[in-house]
Design a protein around this motif. Structure first.
Motif, PDB file in Angstrom:
ATOM      1  N   LEU A 307     -15.661  41.535 -46.018  1.00 23.95           N
ATOM      2  CA  LEU A 307     -15.841  42.461 -47.139  1.00 23.95           C
ATOM      3  C   LEU A 307     -15.399  43.850 -46.698  1.00 23.95           C
ATOM      4  CD1 LEU A 307     -19.477  41.468 -48.279  1.00 23.95           C
ATOM      5  CD2 LEU A 307     -17.315  40.328 -48.820  1.00 23.95           C
ATOM      6  N   SER A 308     -14.731  44.561 -47.581  1.00 26.14           N
ATOM      7  CA  SER A 308     -14.332  45.941 -47.311  1.00 26.14           C
ATOM      8  C   SER A 308     -15.067  46.853 -48.295  1.00 26.14           C
ATOM      9  CB  SER A 308     -12.822  46.094 -47.482  1.00 26.14           C
ATOM     10  OG  SER A 308     -12.454  47.452 -47.350  1.00 26.14           O
ATOM     11  N   VAL A 309     -15.714  47.913 -47.760  1.00 23.61           N
ATOM     12  CA  VAL A 309     -16.491  48.798 -48.632  1.00 23.61           C
ATOM     13  C   VAL A 309     -16.014  50.236 -48.509  1.00 23.61           C
ATOM     14  CG1 VAL A 309     -18.537  47.326 -48.557  1.00 23.61           C
ATOM     15  CG2 VAL A 309     -18.298  49.137 -46.868  1.00 23.61           C
ATOM     16  N   ASP A 310     -16.113  50.961 -49.597  1.00 25.24           N
ATOM     17  CA  ASP A 310     -15.746  52.378 -49.626  1.00 25.24           C
ATOM     18  C   ASP A 310     -17.011  53.207 -49.401  1.00 25.24           C
ATOM     19  OD1 ASP A 310     -14.405  54.719 -49.928  1.00 25.24           O
ATOM     20  OD2 ASP A 310     -14.326  54.652 -52.118  1.00 25.24           O
ATOM     21  N   LEU A 311     -17.701  52.910 -48.290  1.00 25.02           N
ATOM     22  CA  LEU A 311     -18.977  53.562 -47.988  1.00 25.02           C
ATOM     23  C   LEU A 311     -19.045  53.852 -46.497  1.00 25.02           C
ATOM     24  CD1 LEU A 311     -21.255  50.997 -49.882  1.00 25.02           C
ATOM     25  CD2 LEU A 311     -20.769  53.319 -50.681  1.00 25.02           C
ATOM     26  N   ASP A 312     -19.903  54.797 -46.118  1.00 26.77           N
ATOM     27  CA  ASP A 312     -20.130  55.015 -44.693  1.00 26.77           C
ATOM     28  C   ASP A 312     -21.117  53.965 -44.177  1.00 26.77           C
ATOM     29  OD1 ASP A 312     -22.996  56.152 -44.734  1.00 26.77           O
ATOM     30  OD2 ASP A 312     -21.945  57.479 -46.132  1.00 26.77           O
TER      31      ASP A 312
END
Length: 365
Positions: A307-312
């Motif tokens: 999974l790739s997330v746009d979060l820190d």
């Protein structure tokens, strides 16, 4: 004159305590004993579709399917606890007498027992005069409280609940007890509460399986992009590990884990490859950096979703931790395990006697 149904209202002191799982396990055992069971959830909170005249709460839908209940053994959900419904009530646009609507439950041709799922806590539903205590009063129901063990604060919460529910409280099921505290709960908490008129019908140990969450649910909560193996989102995650150290330390760390979600930076290829060789159910990559081809290829071969997330990393970990705390029992493996746990740790005979159903079971067996 037809017999009137007996009602058991299963409530809790807080949300996500395990009411649906408890109801499933009790109903399953009673069905095996030959009892005719019905189920309902008067206050709906989780809708399967946008609401219409024919919507059904997700919990009702799931319980009905698992227990193979026909339509005439399902009680209607009479009210949705959503913002719009509460606004209407507060603004005076909703004058419905909900206690009177609840009384219509008595029109069902009586089964041996109707299991009702109560509100999330003792206060929910009060705006509509349908708090847990009020529903119990209207339907002349006994109450089983389900409470998760967080700390000894549970003792005060249950004493307060007893004061509000009085003799309608048939007993309490305490669940999610850490293994290292089971003896303490059994030898001090249980006797203390029993001496104060609060029967403890079951003590369930904490289970990694029951607390687990699917990769698909994590992807949904994180708004993640699935980079590979979208066909394996049903894998269950039992623990969370953060890959932020050197690769040698990471390998030792990961080998101690089981059925993990590993959160690491998209640029940490060494950590990603190390995690894939251990008991990892999914990789969660922060920073929106795509992994190199060899990582994707290895994950494809091992059937591990990435999974790739746009979060820190901190935000990602907080969301995943919250998902573990709010997990539901909507997976067959969890249902079967809950049946086993309740069979081993719950005093079903004592509950049946309190409900006045002991003789019914004896006759049907």
């Amino acid at each position: 004159m037809p017999k009137s149904a007996k009602y058991l209202l299963v409530g809790s002191t807080e949300s996500h305590s395990g009411k649906s799982a408890t109801i499933l396990a009790i109903a399953h055992h009673l069905q095996e004993m030959g009892l005719d069971i019905a189920y309902g959830k008067p206050l709906g909170t989780r809708w399967a579709t946008p609401q219409s005249a024919h919507t059904i709460d997700k919990d009702v839908q799931f319980v009905a399917e698992i227990l193979h209940l026909p339509e005439n053994r399902l009680q209607p959900t009479i009210l949705s606890l959503d913002e719009a419904t509460m606004q209407k009530r507060i603004q005076g646009h909703d004058q419905v007498d909900y206690p009177q609507k609840l009384l219509e439950y008595h029109q069902m041709q009586a089964p041996d027992l109707v299991l009702l799922e109560g509100p999330e806590n003792l206060e929910e539903g009060t705006l509509f005069d349908l708090s847990l205590a009020r529903v119990a009063e209207i339907l002349d129901a006994g109450v089983l409280l389900v409470a998760r063990f967080h700390s000894l604060l549970i003792v005060g919460a249950l004493i307060s609940a007893k004061r509000r529910l009085g003799d309608r409280l048939l007993g309490v099921l305490i669940n999610d007890i850490p293994e290292e505290r089971l003896a303490e709960v059994e030898t001090s908490v249980q006797p203390y509460l029993e001496q104060r008129g609060i029967p403890i019908l079951g003590l369930l140990p904490r289970s990694d399986l029951l607390r687990s969450v699917s990769v698909g649910e994590l992807a949904k909560q994180l708004h993640a992009e699935v980079l590979c193996r979208s066909d394996r989102l049903d894998l269950m995650v039992e623990s969370l590990k953060i890959g932020a150290m050197n690769v040698n330390s990471a390998l030792k760390y990961f080998r101690k884990g089981r059925n993990m979600a590993v959160v690491t930076g998209g640029d940490r290829v060494d950590i990603q490859l190390a995690a894939l060789e251990t008991s990892t159910q999914c990789l969660i990559l922060t920073g929106q950096m795509p992994p190199p081809a060899d990582v994707l290829s290895r994950a494809e071969d091992l059937e591990i979703p990435i999974l790739s997330v746009d979060l820190d990393t901190l935000t990602t970990v907080e969301i995943v931790d919250q998902a573990f705390g709010q997990v539901r029992v909507h997976e067959p493996s969890k249902v079967q395990y809950m049946y086993k746990l309740m069979g081993e740790h719950f005093q079903m005979d004592r509950l049946l006697e309190d409900l006045g159903l002991g003789s019914t079971v004896s006759v049907q067996q």
